[in-house]
Design a protein around this motif. Sequence first.
Motif, short mmCIF file in Angstrom:
data_model
loop_
_atom_site.label_atom_id
_atom_site.label_comp_id
_atom_site.label_asym_id
_atom_site.label_seq_id
_atom_site.Cartn_x
_atom_site.Cartn_y
_atom_site.Cartn_z
N ASN A 207 -0.08 4.27 14.02
CA ASN A 207 0.51 4.88 12.84
C ASN A 207 0.30 3.95 11.64
O ASN A 207 0.65 2.78 11.70
N PRO A 208 -0.26 4.45 10.54
CA PRO A 208 -0.49 3.62 9.35
C PRO A 208 0.79 3.01 8.78
O PRO A 208 0.74 2.04 8.03
N ASN A 209 1.94 3.61 9.12
CA ASN A 209 3.22 3.05 8.65
C ASN A 209 3.50 1.68 9.27
O ASN A 209 4.29 0.91 8.72
N ILE B 289 -9.69 2.34 8.32
CA ILE B 289 -10.18 3.13 9.47
C ILE B 289 -8.99 3.64 10.28
O ILE B 289 -9.00 4.78 10.77
N THR B 290 -7.96 2.82 10.40
CA THR B 290 -6.74 3.24 11.10
C THR B 290 -6.12 4.44 10.39
O THR B 290 -5.65 5.38 11.04
N VAL B 291 -6.12 4.43 9.08
CA VAL B 291 -5.59 5.56 8.30
C VAL B 291 -6.39 6.83 8.60
O VAL B 291 -5.83 7.90 8.84
N ALA B 292 -7.71 6.70 8.61
CA ALA B 292 -8.58 7.85 8.88
C ALA B 292 -8.35 8.39 10.29
O ALA B 292 -8.29 9.62 10.49
N ASN C 273 0.84 -1.19 0.00
CA ASN C 273 0.00 0.00 0.00
C ASN C 273 0.88 1.26 0.00
O ASN C 273 2.12 1.13 0.00
N PRO C 274 0.31 2.45 0.00
CA PRO C 274 1.13 3.67 -0.04
C PRO C 274 2.11 3.81 1.13
O PRO C 274 3.07 4.58 1.03
N TYR C 275 1.87 3.08 2.21
CA TYR C 275 2.78 3.14 3.36
C TYR C 275 3.83 2.04 3.32
O TYR C 275 4.58 1.84 4.27
N GLY C 276 3.85 1.29 2.22
CA GLY C 276 4.85 0.23 2.08
C GLY C 276 4.53 -1.05 2.81
O GLY C 276 5.40 -1.88 3.05
#
Length: 227
Positions: free
Chosen positions: A133-135, A117-120, A25-28
């Motif tokens: 953290n989404p990372n 949801i975690t990203v939001a 995903n965008p966070y790797g």
Amino acid sequence: MMKKIFLLLLAGCCISVYAQKKELNPYGLKVESYTDYLKSCKENSNHQLLELKNHIPGLVLDIKYATTDNFMKRRMYPQARAFARKPVVLQLQKVQAELKKKGYGLKVFDAYRPYRITVAFYKEASNKAFVANPNKGSRHNRGCAVDLTLIDLKTGKELKMPTTYDSFAEQASVTYNKLPAQVIKNREFLIQIMRKFGFRVLQNEWWHYDFIGWQAYSLMDIPFQKL
């Protein structure tokens, strides 16, 4: 001929690398889709997400993110449901049975949480220390964390705890002790009974418990409607 074989192998490697990149995903991070999840369940039944209310007798649900009564002040889940990986649910069954002998029960606020949801949460939370953290993703995204408290079976009321659920106050920390003796006793009772069955409390959130061995489970982004 050898040159042709080399080119085919090189192409295969490029496709493989591209496919791997597509999975991130965008966070790797690699986050399982519903298709990935179904495949993993066939390989290992412990990967199944079970609905808590169907497997834990007497469990009370108060899914805050299916309401506007949460720190986001809006409905984040389309359904008031709670899921966790099979081993997590089996251990929660034991917690509930043990509590029942003492006149108590579990009330669950949240369990499995889709990654989106975690990203939001992270984007909008005023205090990042209280959201994953989404990372890295959350144990909730792995189906290996549960937010809960205790209720008195006679009255159905929650036992007094240091704060309300999802409070960003310093009193939410399990090391904060400027509290009434009974509140500390209730908090410690919850911590110890959860520990007995394989759960560890998050230091800054008295209500949050991670299941030991969570590292063996993948992050997921599966909507409740598909479970």
